[in-house]
Design a protein around this motif. Structure first.
Motif, short mmCIF file in Angstrom:
data_model
loop_
_atom_site.label_atom_id
_atom_site.label_comp_id
_atom_site.label_asym_id
_atom_site.label_seq_id
_atom_site.Cartn_x
_atom_site.Cartn_y
_atom_site.Cartn_z
N UNK A 77 0.89 -1.25 0.05
CA UNK A 77 0.04 0.23 0.15
C UNK A 77 0.94 1.15 0.09
N UNK A 78 0.35 2.25 -0.66
CA UNK A 78 1.34 3.43 -0.81
C UNK A 78 1.00 4.30 0.36
N UNK A 79 1.91 5.11 0.74
CA UNK A 79 1.55 6.00 2.07
C UNK A 79 2.35 7.41 1.86
N UNK A 80 1.98 8.37 2.67
CA UNK A 80 2.72 9.51 2.87
C UNK A 80 2.66 9.71 4.51
N UNK A 81 3.81 10.31 4.86
CA UNK A 81 3.91 10.55 6.28
C UNK A 81 4.35 12.13 6.19
N UNK A 82 3.64 12.91 7.03
CA UNK A 82 3.92 14.52 7.23
C UNK A 82 4.35 14.77 8.69
N UNK A 83 5.72 15.06 8.47
CA UNK A 83 6.03 15.20 10.14
C UNK A 83 6.43 16.77 10.14
N UNK A 84 6.18 17.17 11.57
CA UNK A 84 6.51 18.55 11.97
C UNK A 84 7.59 18.47 13.04
N UNK A 85 8.44 19.11 12.99
CA UNK A 85 9.55 19.03 13.87
C UNK A 85 9.94 20.63 14.39
N UNK A 86 10.49 20.54 15.73
CA UNK A 86 11.08 21.70 16.32
C UNK A 86 12.07 21.35 17.16
N UNK A 87 13.27 21.98 17.14
CA UNK A 87 14.42 22.06 17.90
C UNK A 87 14.75 20.48 17.87
N UNK A 88 14.95 19.80 16.64
CA UNK A 88 15.27 18.36 16.51
C UNK A 88 14.40 17.51 17.20
N UNK A 89 13.19 17.62 17.38
CA UNK A 89 12.15 16.64 17.95
C UNK A 89 10.99 16.70 17.12
N UNK A 90 10.29 15.49 17.17
CA UNK A 90 8.97 15.41 16.38
C UNK A 90 7.92 15.57 16.90
#
Length: 130
Positions: free
Chosen positions: A99-112
């Protein structure tokens, strides 16, 4: 200097054990991890303990050979997207899926801070059916 892209790559490109250790080391204490509607683990998990027990432990015990293979990363400031293909065999039915996927991450100061999953859940659901 480690970039946000480097941080996310390190959670996909090693062994499962390495990826898990790398992920744990960069999850914010109140990270929000959202699995898409239609996916077997749909919902939002808050914090490393919920994320590991609600998603990763289940993947490890319910699937054989489960893998998230990324083919493309895109980085834009504090956001990183990973695009790829899930694969594995559901243990209870013996049925494989891809199955195809996309993951969108938001990070700040090296942390997810957050991850939002987008996935073609139909092939995954088909693997769950007897």
């Amino acid at each position: 200097m480690t970039t946000n892209l480097d941080i996310i790559r390190a959670t996909y490109e090693g062994s499962s054990e390495e990826n898990g250790k790398n992920l744990l080391s960069v999850l914010a204490p109140d990270a929000r991890w959202t699995e898409a509607a239609g996916f077997p683990y749909a919902g939002t998990y808050i914090g490393p303990e919920q994320i590991i027990s609600g998603v990763f432990q289940r993947l490890g015990t319910e699937w054989d050979g489960y893998n998230a293979k990324v083919h493309t990363y895109l980085a834009d400031g504090d956001r990183v997207a990973a695009f790829g293909v899930y694969s594995g065999t559901y243990r209870k039915t013996g049925k494989p899926m891809s199955a195809i996927f996309a993951h969108l991450y938001c990070l700040k100061d090296g942390k997810i801070l957050s991850m939002e999953q987008y996935v073609d859940s139909h092939p995954v659901q088909q693997a769950l059916l007897p």
